[in-house]
Design a protein around this motif. Structure first.
Motif, PDB file in Angstrom:
ATOM      1  N   PRO A  23       0.776  -1.308   0.017  1.00 55.13           N
ATOM      2  CA  PRO A  23       0.141  -0.128   0.117  1.00 55.13           C
ATOM      3  C   PRO A  23       0.884   1.193   0.010  1.00 55.13           C
ATOM      4  O   PRO A  23       0.669   2.247  -0.471  1.00 55.13           O
ATOM      5  CB  PRO A  23      -0.758  -0.163   1.329  1.00 55.13           C
ATOM      6  CG  PRO A  23      -0.959  -1.531   1.497  1.00 55.13           C
ATOM      7  CD  PRO A  23       0.448  -2.165   1.201  1.00 55.13           C
ATOM      8  N   THR A  59       1.402   6.606  -7.118  1.00 60.64           N
ATOM      9  CA  THR A  59       0.175   7.330  -7.410  1.00 60.64           C
ATOM     10  C   THR A  59       0.415   8.676  -7.162  1.00 60.64           C
ATOM     11  O   THR A  59       0.196   9.744  -8.024  1.00 60.64           O
ATOM     12  CB  THR A  59      -1.178   7.009  -6.616  1.00 60.64           C
ATOM     13  OG1 THR A  59      -1.257   5.430  -6.921  1.00 60.64           O
ATOM     14  CG2 THR A  59      -2.383   7.614  -7.084  1.00 60.64           C
ATOM     15  N   SER A 114     -10.459   3.950  -2.948  1.00 53.52           N
ATOM     16  CA  SER A 114      -9.424   4.202  -3.436  1.00 53.52           C
ATOM     17  C   SER A 114      -8.744   3.799  -4.746  1.00 53.52           C
ATOM     18  O   SER A 114      -7.979   4.382  -5.412  1.00 53.52           O
ATOM     19  CB  SER A 114      -8.057   4.629  -2.426  1.00 53.52           C
ATOM     20  OG  SER A 114      -7.856   3.227  -2.140  1.00 53.52           O
ATOM     21  N   GLY A 115      -9.176   2.522  -4.918  1.00 61.39           N
ATOM     22  CA  GLY A 115      -8.535   1.895  -6.344  1.00 61.39           C
ATOM     23  C   GLY A 115      -9.198   2.451  -7.481  1.00 61.39           C
ATOM     24  O   GLY A 115      -8.204   3.087  -8.377  1.00 61.39           O
ATOM     25  N   ARG A 173      -6.660   5.238  -9.853  1.00 62.41           N
ATOM     26  CA  ARG A 173      -6.395   4.798 -11.374  1.00 62.41           C
ATOM     27  C   ARG A 173      -6.911   5.813 -12.254  1.00 62.41           C
ATOM     28  O   ARG A 173      -6.161   6.126 -13.148  1.00 62.41           O
ATOM     29  CB  ARG A 173      -6.900   3.435 -11.786  1.00 62.41           C
ATOM     30  CG  ARG A 173      -6.020   2.397 -11.105  1.00 62.41           C
ATOM     31  CD  ARG A 173      -6.658   0.863 -11.556  1.00 62.41           C
ATOM     32  NE  ARG A 173      -7.986   0.681 -10.882  1.00 62.41           N
ATOM     33  CZ  ARG A 173      -8.177  -0.202  -9.944  1.00 62.41           C
ATOM     34  NH1 ARG A 173      -7.254  -0.410  -9.365  1.00 62.41           N
ATOM     35  NH2 ARG A 173      -9.381  -0.425  -9.544  1.00 62.41           N
ATOM     36  N   ALA A 232      -6.292   5.123   1.471  1.00 63.87           N
ATOM     37  CA  ALA A 232      -5.572   3.777   1.685  1.00 63.87           C
ATOM     38  C   ALA A 232      -4.717   3.632   2.933  1.00 63.87           C
ATOM     39  O   ALA A 232      -4.828   2.780   3.381  1.00 63.87           O
ATOM     40  CB  ALA A 232      -4.918   3.884   0.255  1.00 63.87           C
ATOM     41  N   ALA A 280      -1.431   1.134  -8.124  1.00 66.39           N
ATOM     42  CA  ALA A 280      -2.377   2.223  -7.622  1.00 66.39           C
ATOM     43  C   ALA A 280      -2.968   1.300  -6.320  1.00 66.39           C
ATOM     44  O   ALA A 280      -3.290   0.243  -6.379  1.00 66.39           O
ATOM     45  CB  ALA A 280      -3.597   2.109  -8.730  1.00 66.39           C
ATOM     46  N   PRO A 281      -2.877   2.239  -5.075  1.00 62.71           N
ATOM     47  CA  PRO A 281      -3.429   1.547  -3.937  1.00 62.71           C
ATOM     48  C   PRO A 281      -5.070   1.350  -3.871  1.00 62.71           C
ATOM     49  O   PRO A 281      -5.652   1.691  -4.792  1.00 62.71           O
ATOM     50  CB  PRO A 281      -3.184   2.854  -2.933  1.00 62.71           C
ATOM     51  CG  PRO A 281      -3.322   3.857  -3.758  1.00 62.71           C
ATOM     52  CD  PRO A 281      -2.718   3.720  -5.149  1.00 62.71           C
ATOM     53  N   SER A 282      -5.354   0.539  -3.050  1.00 62.88           N
ATOM     54  CA  SER A 282      -6.842   0.319  -2.846  1.00 62.88           C
ATOM     55  C   SER A 282      -7.123   0.266  -1.244  1.00 62.88           C
ATOM     56  O   SER A 282      -6.529   0.096  -0.390  1.00 62.88           O
ATOM     57  CB  SER A 282      -7.076  -1.157  -3.473  1.00 62.88           C
ATOM     58  OG  SER A 282      -6.612  -2.098  -2.448  1.00 62.88           O
TER      59      SER A 282
END
Length: 386
Positions: free
Chosen positions: A10, A17, A73-74, A78, A122, A181-183
């Motif tokens: 993360p 990002t 957040s994903g 993106r 995230a 990309a974080p989620s």
């Protein structure tokens, strides 16, 4: 209940990002001299372009917070990366005047707000309390890292292949962040959780402090190269001075986050002290000599621009149930500073010179230190543990 574990993934995704979404604004500042060789770009015009970029980011911040809370957040991260890459390519291919440069930056500015707030969410939902400070410090280190990349692009790309190729390569770099990309899940609570009137007032004062501090500190990334060249320094070394400042700020933000986890209750007061020293660094930039220049850059970047991660850390501790919505409010202050700072300071530089501009920036940073101290007092009264 499944326990969320914190892994390097993360943090790395948030870092990638954040770099991707802030590159457009910082790259324009770092390559201003080379861009100005293709079409007229005065300090005032450069200031307007950067201020519009951050102004649109400010307007987009609160809506972006709502989107992140709703969709997670994903997907939002993106989307922000794709928008930033499109903006970089558009500048490389289409910018042929100060006006088109400004419009193209504005078109991609929403990526800045959306990507950074997605990263905040995230980290808030993946990082355990004992590592949140380090996480936010690392995330915010991506901002000066982008400045470092912008400064390094001057001697390595802009002076060899041309500034347009620097933007093309930056777009490819941004796209490379997509797989990382974080989620974080969408919020299941209403984003407007109450924290009390005293806390709300404190956050407003902190946002005002962030506006003043960001406006002053953004002058470093936006005008340092041009101001240094105006004093007779070659563009290559001037870009390296910006690179040094970015490197110092990266280290200061990470170290500050690490220390925040060990002393979490007085971070806004710490920020106030940092801003006082940072103001001294800005004032030093009015003097001559390479050693004084380096000292001013180190203090200005290392302390005057090292605080955003600490601020986000404090806000998330107050609003753990809706971190994206909460940090979107304070990010509005940061972006407002990014808007007003280049606009007003660019005007000052154009009409009164860079010496007066650096003094004005130092004075604003001192005002930010006072507001931050007041905000800290208000928040301590409303939340004694903060």
């Amino acid at each position: 209940m499944t326990k969320i574990r914190f892994t390097p993934g993360p943090v790395g995704g948030v870092l990638a990002t954040t770099i991707a979404v802030v590159l457009p604004g910082f790259l324009v500042g770092g390559l201003a001299v080379q861009i100005g060789e293709s079409f007229p770009l005065s300090p005032a015009q450069l200031g307007i372009a950067i201020s519009v970029y951050f102004g649109v980011s400010a307007l987009a911040s609160v809506p972006a917070g709502r989107l992140v809370e709703r969709h997670g957040s994903g997907p939002t991260a993106r989307a922000a990366i794709l928008l930033s890459a499109a903006s970089l390519l558009a500048v490389a291919l289409l910018a042929n005047s100060a006006l088109t440069l400004t419009l193209l930056l504005a078109a991609g500015a929403g990526a800045n707000a959306l990507g950074q707030i997605a990263g905040n969410a995230a980290l808030a939902r993946h990082a355990p309390p004992g590592r949140q400070g380090l996480s936010f410090g690392t995330k915010q280190a991506a901002i000066p890292l982008s400045t470092l990349l912008a400064g390094a692009a001057v001697p390595t790309v802009a002076l060899t292949l041309g500034w347009r190729w620097a933007f093309v390569l930056a777009a490819l770099l941004a796209l490379s962040a997509l797989p990382l990309a974080p989620s974080a899940p969408a919020s299941r609570r209403a984003p407007g959780a109450a924290s009390g009137r005293g806390a709300a007032a404190g956050l407003v004062v902190v946002a005002v402090a962030a506006t003043l501090a960001a406006g002053s500190a953004n002058a470093l990334g936006t005008f340092l190269v041009d101001a240094t060249v105006a004093r007779g320094v070659d563009p290559g070394p001037a870009g390296l001075a910006l690179t040094l400042g970015g490197a110092v700020c990266v280290a200061a933000r990470v170290l500050g986050g690490y220390l925040a986890d060990r002393l979490p209750d007085r971070q806004l007061t710490v920020i106030s002290a940092q801003l006082i020293v940072g103001a001294g660094g800005l004032a030093l930039l009015t003097l001559g000599g390479n050693l004084v220049l380096i000292t001013g850059v180190v203090l200005g970047f290392g302390l005057g621009w090292a605080w955003p991660g600490l601020m986000n850390f404090a806000v998330v501790r107050l609003h753990p149930q809706a971190p994206a919505a909460a940090t979107s409010v304070t990010q509005t202050g940061v972006y407002a500073g990014g808007c007003l700072g280049p606009l007003t300071l660019g005007f000052v530089a154009t009409h009164f010179g860079y010496t007066t501009m650096w003094l004005a920036a130092a004075s604003a940073m001192l005002g930010a230190a006072l507001c931050m101290a007041l905000g800290a007092a208000l928040l301590r009264r409303a939340h004694p543990a903060t």
